[in-house]
Motif scaffolding. Structure first.
Motif, PDB file in Angstrom:
ATOM      1  N   UNK B 152       0.834  -1.205   0.000  1.00 35.11           N
ATOM      2  CA  UNK B 152       0.000   0.000   0.000  1.00 35.11           C
ATOM      3  C   UNK B 152       0.867   1.252   0.000  1.00 35.11           C
ATOM      4  N   UNK B 153       0.321   2.321  -0.540  1.00 39.53           N
ATOM      5  CA  UNK B 153       1.011   3.620  -0.575  1.00 39.53           C
ATOM      6  C   UNK B 153       0.123   4.682   0.077  1.00 39.53           C
ATOM      7  N   UNK B 154       0.704   5.874   0.259  1.00 46.42           N
ATOM      8  CA  UNK B 154      -0.069   6.978   0.827  1.00 46.42           C
ATOM      9  C   UNK B 154      -1.206   7.382  -0.128  1.00 46.42           C
ATOM     10  N   UNK B 155      -1.004   7.147  -1.428  1.00 46.94           N
ATOM     11  CA  UNK B 155      -2.071   7.427  -2.397  1.00 46.94           C
ATOM     12  C   UNK B 155      -3.268   6.487  -2.155  1.00 46.94           C
ATOM     13  N   UNK B 156      -2.962   5.222  -1.905  1.00 48.96           N
ATOM     14  CA  UNK B 156      -4.041   4.284  -1.540  1.00 48.96           C
ATOM     15  C   UNK B 156      -4.738   4.753  -0.271  1.00 48.96           C
ATOM     16  N   UNK B 157      -3.914   5.174   0.710  1.00 47.88           N
ATOM     17  CA  UNK B 157      -4.480   5.621   1.977  1.00 47.88           C
ATOM     18  C   UNK B 157      -5.496   6.736   1.740  1.00 47.88           C
ATOM     19  N   UNK B 158      -5.070   7.732   0.922  1.00 49.99           N
ATOM     20  CA  UNK B 158      -5.976   8.851   0.641  1.00 49.99           C
ATOM     21  C   UNK B 158      -7.234   8.349  -0.065  1.00 49.99           C
ATOM     22  N   UNK B 159      -7.072   7.403  -0.970  1.00 53.15           N
ATOM     23  CA  UNK B 159      -8.240   6.877  -1.700  1.00 53.15           C
ATOM     24  C   UNK B 159      -9.249   6.213  -0.759  1.00 53.15           C
ATOM     25  N   UNK B 160      -8.736   5.422   0.192  1.00 52.82           N
ATOM     26  CA  UNK B 160      -9.673   4.761   1.105  1.00 52.82           C
ATOM     27  C   UNK B 160     -10.350   5.772   2.030  1.00 52.82           C
ATOM     28  N   UNK B 161      -9.618   6.826   2.417  1.00 48.17           N
ATOM     29  CA  UNK B 161     -10.255   7.889   3.216  1.00 48.17           C
ATOM     30  C   UNK B 161     -11.365   8.548   2.387  1.00 48.17           C
ATOM     31  N   UNK B 162     -11.080   8.794   1.113  1.00 49.60           N
ATOM     32  CA  UNK B 162     -12.095   9.414   0.248  1.00 49.60           C
ATOM     33  C   UNK B 162     -13.328   8.511   0.101  1.00 49.60           C
ATOM     34  N   UNK B 163     -13.089   7.246  -0.121  1.00 53.68           N
ATOM     35  CA  UNK B 163     -14.218   6.312  -0.276  1.00 53.68           C
ATOM     36  C   UNK B 163     -15.033   6.226   1.018  1.00 53.68           C
TER      37      UNK B 163
END
Lengths: 521, 521
Positions: B152-163
């Motif tokens: 996982x990356x910080x970009x994934x992290x942001x995506x899951x927060x957005x979802x």
């Protein structure tokens, strides 16, 4: 330590210290989807969604529907005459019921009865704390083991009976596990009933598609059980759907009359897609269901006082966007929970639920919808569960793979129903003392003594590491289910059947088949 | 009429008579997974698996474990000193608790409290009849939208927060929705907390991997909420796992102390794989869980009287054949139901469950395991539900597709929790009168008035005919989930964030990052 660190630490600890003799022995022992039980005796309580006030309200509203609106018994002069004689107000085909009439008639219906199998060890109780699982009922199509969706055949029918016979968490081999459309429509019931008797020794269901087919079912049952036994005991359970809203049609009333006269059990099941056959609300749907069941179930007692009868409920909704039936959603679950409560108050065994879904393939949609329905089915305290395995595509398809996946879940329900063991052994204080802070329970004496029965063991779930799963071909559960179905069918062995009885059954079938031309509609 | 004939008849009837204006309007209106609720207020009762006798037995056994065996607080002299001063018998790092000590200390813990979001409309209640869903927590890997399993990356992290921000049935954006392993291990908590504040306005969780990271969480929260507000209200919920059996380690106790001192909520969660970290029995596991929670939760009150604290339970089993963790099986469900009862008797909010599974892909195995866990989670009366969406592969993987499938199921739970409406409109007697026997409800006035909110509408389930599904490409649910995730991320709009606050947060992060070298272990 986060949850995931804890998983990793445990995994590491396991590989450092080994898994102990217990786990090694277990991996050699084979195992499967839990032991065969003839039926489930639930030691857990029922979940309830209505309080006393809600139940009383629904009951009063159902009484009002019965009296004011009434229920139609169509194309059956005998039924109308019987209702009139019983004190109902019959106007045309519409029967209006004085308050309390149906409940009074139902006082003679048994709250619990035995549904006999030809193997007495497989006979089941219907009612009370008993739960009985039976396969999907009715689909004209199958999804076969080669991945084709096609019309079902008698060979498929035999296969599903065999799988149901072998499944340790299936308690009945069911009824129309699929429609054998390669057999003439007016003769296939004979082959279906024969298949249940020949390839399984679990209790089976009768044909309801015409009164004479119900008579054939009873006649064949008499060859197996003897005339007197059948007339005084339940050896078939029979699905009588109301033609909701508020109609019982000629076909269903005809079959009901045959079975009730011979003391066989009827499952009076309003078939409800809320929004189409009932109001879009849970309370309105429950009101209509109760009214329909009261009328249909009470009618069995007019035919034969004391005949066994179930309070059935088939509950789904429709998509208000497309009109398509939907399954596993919250509203039908609330309906079924409420109906189970109403059935208990009425003193009747209850049927609902199963492993229902709308999905076309056994994917996560199928599983979520099925699991939502099945968990509700168990916790509602359902006594008879049709469609417990194999249902796909809104009931149009019997799926081999889904059957295998579902029967695994039924094994879990069977274990769940045992509830919490509070024996001294289960309290495990000695284990906690022996292990103490910071150690682990993998090899301790208590674990050694209990590991074989401690946890439900799924024959289909892959719990291995990603790496191992990858090496083994990255299989999805339906691929494993496909392999397991093939293996079961390869290893199937028929239960013993007396040769003279077999001959008598085949002779009866031949005689009946010769007596009429084939019909295909 | 069989069930399946009834389905066919309805379908036919629909196509003959049309679906009516109600359905047409609904199909134009779009719709989705139900309305956003800040949190769920359950109007349904809790399901219980233990009676008074069982509960009293487990409580007595837990008292015995606390007194006789004790709990270790490792590498923390302050903790041991506090326990000694409170009257415990401290031997080395092992703390033995006189009967009643922990329960007495817990009298100051609030049974219900508010977990504040930066958007007050998104603040949630924790405890009582409230249920709050939060995403998966902790996975180092993701299954991305291209079908890859990777770190996982910080970009994934942001995506899951957005979802999580966009999901109408998600009430918190969670904590470590995945581990952003592309950011140094000693700095990633800063980016994680910032992402929760920047990309969501739902309540979020704090870092627990080191005391100084907990302090950073509190410092950043103070920039958002103000110093005084944070010291007197709960603005972060924090996952404190016991290192079962019967150990609290330095890291977890360190984080607990920081959060409790600042009045922030701790979730004391024994992390249990039964058979490894607890006995193989439900009753033995419950005994150990209760003892661990009593010690850990009471400790928060030694740090600060009145600090909010939850009774947590992470319950799974292991395969006794392979040692691998298993999910969605009956035994952990019985554990969680029982733990919920023990928590209510203790007057503490309760955390358990979620959408747990062992499957490597979002197939029927994943769905069955998740649904078994999630249905239990709701009916147990769980107040805080971590891992409610996105969990795959025993918690090693955050899956975009599974997140979307799970959040749809959370919408169903949200609707289920509303229970049965018994209003005059819901009783629908006028609808039953209007329609009458043998007709249908599709276009009746009551249906027209209620269809929009009558049924939960899944954005992912395909309920169409086989033929239409075939024409549309025979898609499995994970393909539809993939498309929906992409669509949400394309249409994501950030909630407003004051520019000065944003700058202050970024300045704080820059200062902290500059103060230490990168660490990768």
């Amino acid at each position: 330590m986060t949850d995931i660190e804890a998983v990793q630490e445990t995994t590491g600890r396991r590989s450092r210290e080994g898994r102990g003799a217990a786990a090694r022995r277990a991996s050699r022992s084979g195992g499967g989807a839990g032991p065969q039980q003839s039926y489930i005796t639930r030691r857990i309580r029922e979940y309830e969604v209505l309080d006393e006030e809600g139940l009383t309200l629904i009951e009063a509203n159902a009484d009002l529907v019965l009296e004011e609106i009434g229920i139609e018994f169509r194309d059956d002069a005998e039924a109308l005459a019987l209702w009139k004689a019983a004190g109902a107000d019959v106007r045309g085909e519409r029967v209006h019921f004085p308050k309390g009439l149906c409940r009074d008639l139902l006082k003679s219906a048994p709250p619990v009865f035995t549904w006999h199998a030809r193997n007495p060890a497989r006979s089941v109780e219907i009612g009370g704390k008993a739960t009985v699982f039976a396969p999907v009922y009715g689909p004209p199509f199958v999804r076969d083991l080669e991945g084709n969706r096609r019309y079902a055949t008698i060979e498929d029918f035999r296969n599903f009976v065999k799988l149901a016979y072998m499944a340790p968490s299936m308690h009945s081999s069911g009824g129309t596990v699929c429609e054998p459309v390669d057999v003439p429509v007016n003769k296939r019931h004979l082959d279906m009933v024969y298949s249940h008797i020949k390839y399984s020794d679990k209790p089976f269901m009768g044909s309801v598609t015409a009164p004479e087919r119900a008579e054939d079912t009873v006649a064949m049952a008499k060859l197996v059980f003897g005339d007197d036994f059948v007339e005084n005991n339940c050896v078939t359970l029979n699905l009588i759907n109301a033609n909701s809203p508020m109609v019982f049609d000629e076909t269903m009333v005809g079959a009901l009359k045959v079975y009730a006269r011979h003391n066989q059990a009827c499952v009076i099941s309003p078939f409800i897609l809320s929004g189409a056959m009932s109001p879009v609300t849970v309370a309105g749907t429950l009101t209509q269901i109760l009214a329909e069941v009261l009328a249909g179930a009470a009618f069995t007692q007019l035919i034969r006082k004391g005949a066994p009868v179930l309070f059935g409920t088939f509950a789904a909704s429709i998509s208000m966007q497309s009109g398509a039936p939907t399954f596993g959603t919250p509203e039908p679950s609330l309906v079924s929970y409420g109906a189970a409560q109403l059935a208990r108050r009425l003193g009747l065994p209850f049927r609902t639920g199963g492993s229902l879904c709308a999905s076309k393939v056994p994917d996560a949609q199928a599983a979520h919808e099925s699991a939502n329905t099945l968990n509700m089915t168990l916790l509602a305290g359902t006594n008879f569960v049709l469609h417990a395995a194999g249902w796909l595509e809104g009931g149009l398809v019997s799926s081999y793979e889904k059957f295998m996946i579902d029967q695994d879940q039924l094994g879990m329900m069977q274990k769940m129903a045992e509830g919490v063991d509070l024996s001294e052994n289960a309290q495990a204080l000695d284990a906690i003392r022996e292990v103490g802070p910071g150690s682990h329970y993998l090899g301790c004496a208590h674990t050694q003594a209990n590991f074989q029965t401690a946890f439900y063991r799924s024959p289909l779930a892959d719990n291995n590491s990603f790496e191992q799963w990858e090496v083994e071909g990255q299989k999805r559960i339906e691929e494993r289910a496909n392999a397991l179905a093939r293996s079961w069918l390869d290893h199937y062995e028929a239960p013993p059947l007396d040769a003279a009885l077999d001959e008598a059954l085949l002779a009866y079938i031949a005689g009946r088949k010769d007596s009429m031309p084939d019909a295909f509609t």
